[in-house]
Design a protein around this motif. Structure first.
Motif, PDB file in Angstrom:
ATOM      1  N   UNK A   1       0.795   9.192  -5.804  1.00  0.00           N
ATOM      2  CA  UNK A   1       1.139  10.585  -5.496  1.00  0.00           C
ATOM      3  C   UNK A   1       2.088  11.133  -6.559  1.00  0.00           C
ATOM      4  N   UNK A   2       3.092  10.355  -6.922  1.00  0.00           N
ATOM      5  CA  UNK A   2       4.047  10.780  -7.957  1.00  0.00           C
ATOM      6  C   UNK A   2       3.319  11.109  -9.251  1.00  0.00           C
ATOM      7  N   UNK A   3       2.447  10.210  -9.696  1.00  0.00           N
ATOM      8  CA  UNK A   3       1.752  10.417 -10.972  1.00  0.00           C
ATOM      9  C   UNK A   3       0.801  11.605 -10.914  1.00  0.00           C
TER      10      UNK A   3
ATOM     11  N   UNK B   1       0.833  -1.206   0.000  1.00  0.00           N
ATOM     12  CA  UNK B   1       0.000   0.000   0.000  1.00  0.00           C
ATOM     13  C   UNK B   1       0.866   1.254   0.000  1.00  0.00           C
ATOM     14  N   UNK B   2       1.926   1.263   0.806  1.00  0.00           N
ATOM     15  CA  UNK B   2       2.826   2.418   0.845  1.00  0.00           C
ATOM     16  C   UNK B   2       3.444   2.636  -0.533  1.00  0.00           C
ATOM     17  N   UNK B   3       3.894   1.573  -1.157  1.00  0.00           N
ATOM     18  CA  UNK B   3       4.507   1.691  -2.485  1.00  0.00           C
ATOM     19  C   UNK B   3       3.506   2.205  -3.519  1.00  0.00           C
ATOM     20  N   UNK B   4       2.267   1.685  -3.486  1.00  0.00           N
ATOM     21  CA  UNK B   4       1.247   2.140  -4.430  1.00  0.00           C
ATOM     22  C   UNK B   4       0.887   3.604  -4.189  1.00  0.00           C
TER      23      UNK B   4
ATOM     24  N   UNK C   1      -6.962   4.223  -2.279  1.00  0.00           N
ATOM     25  CA  UNK C   1      -6.102   3.033  -2.248  1.00  0.00           C
ATOM     26  C   UNK C   1      -6.317   2.336  -0.904  1.00  0.00           C
ATOM     27  N   UNK C   2      -6.566   1.008  -0.901  1.00  0.00           N
ATOM     28  CA  UNK C   2      -6.672   0.291   0.378  1.00  0.00           C
ATOM     29  C   UNK C   2      -5.339   0.336   1.125  1.00  0.00           C
ATOM     30  N   UNK C   3      -5.409   0.469   2.457  1.00  0.00           N
ATOM     31  CA  UNK C   3      -4.191   0.567   3.265  1.00  0.00           C
ATOM     32  C   UNK C   3      -3.552  -0.775   3.579  1.00  0.00           C
ATOM     33  N   UNK C   4      -4.326  -1.825   3.625  1.00  0.00           N
ATOM     34  CA  UNK C   4      -3.767  -3.105   4.060  1.00  0.00           C
ATOM     35  C   UNK C   4      -4.226  -4.221   3.135  1.00  0.00           C
ATOM     36  N   UNK C   5      -3.280  -4.788   2.393  1.00  0.00           N
ATOM     37  CA  UNK C   5      -3.582  -5.990   1.619  1.00  0.00           C
ATOM     38  C   UNK C   5      -3.843  -7.128   2.587  1.00  0.00           C
ATOM     39  N   UNK C   6      -2.992  -7.171   3.588  1.00  0.00           N
ATOM     40  CA  UNK C   6      -3.084  -8.148   4.666  1.00  0.00           C
ATOM     41  C   UNK C   6      -2.922  -7.352   5.953  1.00  0.00           C
ATOM     42  N   UNK C   7      -4.004  -7.185   6.739  1.00  0.00           N
ATOM     43  CA  UNK C   7      -3.909  -6.347   7.928  1.00  0.00           C
ATOM     44  C   UNK C   7      -2.781  -6.719   8.874  1.00  0.00           C
TER      45      UNK C   7
END
Length: 154
Positions: free
Chosen positions: A60-62, A52-55, A138-144
């Motif tokens: 944000x960059x785009x 999530x952080x990477x996405x 964007x969801x924050x946690x793929x896996x909480x």
């Protein structure tokens, strides 16, 4: 500036940043978004996955790159966390709404909006009284259970 809504409202973490149209906007916006996520995890115990952080950094960059490229001048970035989602809103002075181009593997560049739409849970672009706002969730946690290394997880 971060703020919490009143107890009667849904808990929302929020940060708004002015972007001045200079060369440092993109990297500063990425750092601010990552720092906001880390603070939200450390101080509020929100689960935030590494993907999530990477996405979020990518989105944000785009979004900030597009604002700089197509609407030179002032802009703002608003980050909000609610319902397990990071909402990234970028406002700029250009009223023209962005349109994703047709996929073209031979095209160099200009894939930013396509990428954002592919990774976002949802997105919206709307005109405002002055300029436009593009908002992505964007969801924050793929896996909480997967938290940022070195930071608290629920």
């Amino acid at each position: 500036m971060d703020e919490h809504d009143t107890p009667d409202e849904q808990a929302v973490l929020r940060s708004t940043t002015a972007l001045h149209g200079d060369d440092g906007d993109i990297s500063r916006a990425r750092r601010l978004a990552a720092g906001f996520l880390i603070r939200s995890q450390d101080e509020d115990g929100l689960p935030v996955s590494r993907p999530a952080v990477d996405l979020i950094r990518l989105v944000v960059t785009e979004l900030v790159t597009d604002a700089r490229k197509h609407a030179p001048g002032p802009a703002t970035m608003e980050l909000r966390i609610t319902d397990g989602m990071m909402e990234i809103g970028v406002w700029d002075v250009d009223p023209v709404l962005p349109v994703a181009r047709a996929a073209d593997a031979g095209r160099l560049g200009q894939h930013g909006l396509e990428i954002v739409m592919a990774v976002a849970h949802s997105s919206e672009a709307r005109r405002e009284s002055a300029g436009k706002r593009v908002t992505v969730r964007i969801p924050l946690a793929d896996d909480p259970g997967e938290a940022l290394p070195g930071h608290r997880s629920l």
